[in-house]
Design a protein around this motif. Structure first.
Motif, PDB file in Angstrom:
ATOM      1  N   CYS A  64     -51.521 -16.538  -1.961  1.00 17.19           N
ATOM      2  CA  CYS A  64     -50.413 -16.928  -2.833  1.00 17.19           C
ATOM      3  C   CYS A  64     -50.227 -15.911  -3.955  1.00 17.19           C
ATOM      4  N   ALA A  65     -51.352 -15.511  -4.573  1.00 11.47           N
ATOM      5  CA  ALA A  65     -51.287 -14.555  -5.679  1.00 11.47           C
ATOM      6  C   ALA A  65     -50.824 -13.186  -5.194  1.00 11.47           C
ATOM      7  N   PHE A  66     -51.338 -12.752  -4.050  1.00  9.15           N
ATOM      8  CA  PHE A  66     -50.947 -11.436  -3.538  1.00  9.15           C
ATOM      9  C   PHE A  66     -49.470 -11.410  -3.173  1.00  9.15           C
ATOM     10  N   ASP A  67     -48.968 -12.468  -2.547  1.00  8.47           N
ATOM     11  CA  ASP A  67     -47.564 -12.499  -2.163  1.00  8.47           C
ATOM     12  C   ASP A  67     -46.667 -12.376  -3.388  1.00  8.47           C
ATOM     13  N   THR A  68     -47.027 -13.071  -4.447  1.00  5.49           N
ATOM     14  CA  THR A  68     -46.248 -13.002  -5.683  1.00  5.49           C
ATOM     15  C   THR A  68     -46.282 -11.585  -6.254  1.00  5.49           C
ATOM     16  N   MET A  69     -47.477 -10.973  -6.240  1.00  4.65           N
ATOM     17  CA  MET A  69     -47.623  -9.623  -6.777  1.00  4.65           C
ATOM     18  C   MET A  69     -46.900  -8.600  -5.907  1.00  4.65           C
ATOM     19  N   ALA A  70     -47.042  -8.702  -4.590  1.00  4.18           N
ATOM     20  CA  ALA A  70     -46.404  -7.739  -3.684  1.00  4.18           C
ATOM     21  C   ALA A  70     -44.886  -7.815  -3.770  1.00  4.18           C
ATOM     22  N   THR A  71     -44.380  -9.028  -3.969  1.00  5.03           N
ATOM     23  CA  THR A  71     -42.928  -9.194  -4.111  1.00  5.03           C
ATOM     24  C   THR A  71     -42.430  -8.506  -5.371  1.00  5.03           C
ATOM     25  N   ALA A  72     -43.178  -8.666  -6.473  1.00  2.00           N
ATOM     26  CA  ALA A  72     -42.803  -8.021  -7.734  1.00  2.00           C
ATOM     27  C   ALA A  72     -42.851  -6.502  -7.586  1.00  2.00           C
ATOM     28  N   ALA A  73     -43.879  -6.010  -6.900  1.00  2.00           N
ATOM     29  CA  ALA A  73     -44.002  -4.564  -6.694  1.00  2.00           C
ATOM     30  C   ALA A  73     -42.849  -4.047  -5.835  1.00  2.00           C
ATOM     31  N   LYS A  74     -42.512  -4.787  -4.785  1.00  2.00           N
ATOM     32  CA  LYS A  74     -41.410  -4.393  -3.909  1.00  2.00           C
ATOM     33  C   LYS A  74     -40.104  -4.311  -4.676  1.00  2.00           C
ATOM     34  N   ASN A  75     -39.885  -5.270  -5.570  1.00  2.00           N
ATOM     35  CA  ASN A  75     -38.669  -5.261  -6.384  1.00  2.00           C
ATOM     36  C   ASN A  75     -38.630  -4.061  -7.326  1.00  2.00           C
ATOM     37  N   ALA A  76     -39.808  -3.505  -7.596  1.00  2.00           N
ATOM     38  CA  ALA A  76     -39.902  -2.322  -8.455  1.00  2.00           C
ATOM     39  C   ALA A  76     -39.926  -1.039  -7.631  1.00  2.00           C
ATOM     40  N   GLY A  77     -39.762  -1.178  -6.306  1.00  2.92           N
ATOM     41  CA  GLY A  77     -39.723  -0.007  -5.445  1.00  2.92           C
ATOM     42  C   GLY A  77     -41.082   0.485  -4.987  1.00  2.92           C
ATOM     43  N   VAL A  78     -42.116  -0.354  -5.107  1.00 10.56           N
ATOM     44  CA  VAL A  78     -43.480   0.030  -4.737  1.00 10.56           C
ATOM     45  C   VAL A  78     -43.967  -0.871  -3.607  1.00 10.56           C
ATOM     46  N   SER A  79     -44.539  -0.275  -2.570  1.00  6.95           N
ATOM     47  CA  SER A  79     -45.017  -1.029  -1.409  1.00  6.95           C
ATOM     48  C   SER A  79     -46.538  -1.175  -1.467  1.00  6.95           C
ATOM     49  N   VAL A  80     -46.993  -2.354  -1.875  1.00 13.08           N
ATOM     50  CA  VAL A  80     -48.419  -2.641  -1.965  1.00 13.08           C
ATOM     51  C   VAL A  80     -48.864  -3.324  -0.676  1.00 13.08           C
ATOM     52  N   LYS A  81     -49.836  -2.718   0.030  1.00 13.40           N
ATOM     53  CA  LYS A  81     -50.277  -3.247   1.315  1.00 13.40           C
ATOM     54  C   LYS A  81     -51.796  -3.367   1.370  1.00 13.40           C
ATOM     55  N   ILE A  82     -52.258  -4.147   2.334  1.00 13.32           N
ATOM     56  CA  ILE A  82     -53.690  -4.446   2.477  1.00 13.32           C
ATOM     57  C   ILE A  82     -54.249  -3.772   3.728  1.00 13.32           C
ATOM     58  N   SER A  83     -55.383  -3.088   3.566  1.00 14.45           N
ATOM     59  CA  SER A  83     -56.050  -2.501   4.729  1.00 14.45           C
ATOM     60  C   SER A  83     -57.257  -3.334   5.149  1.00 14.45           C
ATOM     61  N   SER A  84     -57.775  -4.148   4.230  1.00 14.39           N
ATOM     62  CA  SER A  84     -58.927  -4.997   4.559  1.00 14.39           C
ATOM     63  C   SER A  84     -58.944  -6.207   3.637  1.00 14.39           C
ATOM     64  N   GLY A  85     -59.077  -7.387   4.234  1.00 13.21           N
ATOM     65  CA  GLY A  85     -59.106  -8.623   3.457  1.00 13.21           C
ATOM     66  C   GLY A  85     -60.439  -9.328   3.590  1.00 13.21           C
ATOM     67  N   PHE A  86     -60.385 -10.610   3.947  1.00 13.88           N
ATOM     68  CA  PHE A  86     -61.606 -11.397   4.132  1.00 13.88           C
ATOM     69  C   PHE A  86     -62.415 -10.807   5.291  1.00 13.88           C
ATOM     70  N   ARG A  87     -63.747 -10.778   5.124  1.00 13.92           N
ATOM     71  CA  ARG A  87     -64.604 -10.151   6.140  1.00 13.92           C
ATOM     72  C   ARG A  87     -65.729 -11.095   6.552  1.00 13.92           C
TER      73      ARG A  87
END
Length: 240
Positions: free
Chosen positions: A122-145
């Motif tokens: 939930c937190a990441f989706d909110t943050m990634a959306t804000a970044a996208k609106n600012a023209g920045v693409s925040v992505k994940i290469s590794s999550g829960f392990r």
């Protein structure tokens, strides 16, 4: 002399399918199988054979909308996966659009670190959306392990025979196994000094200025890509 009847019985016995042994833990039904292939929780001491054969208890999935998810993860399927100390965590698959390798979204969590806990999602989706609106693409290469995957990376680090021998935490000590750590596409290498050499990374600069507002902060000085969800109000790392 072996009779024709006995021969038929022997042949049937040889070709009969092997049925996995059932097991149960506190009333929950499971199947004895290799722990590395179990996507639920595992219980030791309930199955015969090698130590890696454990009772695999599949955990029923639930609707994400009832699990406090938000944004693009509302309605996602929530599953339980064992992490550090065999603690069960509620996780969702990371959306393909949020992954540096979108195709890994279709893999099992035992083959890719492609899930994150519901609160982190939930937190990441909110943050990634804000970044996208600012023209920045925040992505994940590794999550829960899972522990099995952490053991793989630890073995690679110790033997230098796989995964490029990259640094890895001892199994059970990585916060990836607690569901709060994400490796993000900062793409500015490792950090050897008091501050990272990430001036040319738009992703890192955006995270530096904004991630703490969404509950994310750095926790490993040598890894500018490693960010953890600690909750709204978390402080920016002194070495960031």
């Amino acid at each position: 002399m072996v009779s024709l009847y006995t021969s038929i019985i022997l042949i049937v016995g040889l070709v009969a399918p092997i049925i996995a042994q059932s097991c149960s833990d506190n009333g929950a039904a499971g199947t004895c199988k290799d722990a590395s292939t179990c996507t639920g929780r595992t219980v030791s001491g309930l199955c015969p054979g090698a130590s890696n054969i454990k009772c695999c208890i599949a955990t029923a999935a639930s609707a994400g909308s009832s699990a406090g998810l938000c944004g693009g993860y509302t309605g996602a399927i929530v599953s339980s996966i064992a992490g550090n100390d065999n603690v069960m965590y509620s996780v969702v698959k990371i959306k393909a659009e949020h992954l540096t390798t979108p195709s890994s979204a279709s893999l099992a969590p035992t083959a890719s670190d492609n899930t994150m806990t519901t609160s982190t999602a939930c937190a990441f989706d909110t943050m990634a959306t804000a970044a996208k609106n600012a023209g920045v693409s925040v992505k994940i290469s590794s999550g829960f392990r899972t522990i099995a995957r952490q053991e793989y990376f630890w073995n690679c680090y110790q033997t230098k025979s796989c995964n490029n021998g990259n640094l890895a935490a001892r199994p059970g000590s990585s916060n990836h196994g607690k569901g709060i750590a994400l490796d993000i596409n900062t793409d500015c290498g490792g950090q050897t000094g008091a501050k990272p050499n990430c001036g040319g990374s738009a992703v890192y600069q955006w995270l530096y200025n904004n991630a703490h507002n969404y509950g994310f902060t750095r926790t490993v000085q040598s890894e500018p890509w490693h960010w953890e969800f600690r909750g709204i109000g978390v402080a920016r790392a002194t070495f960031a």
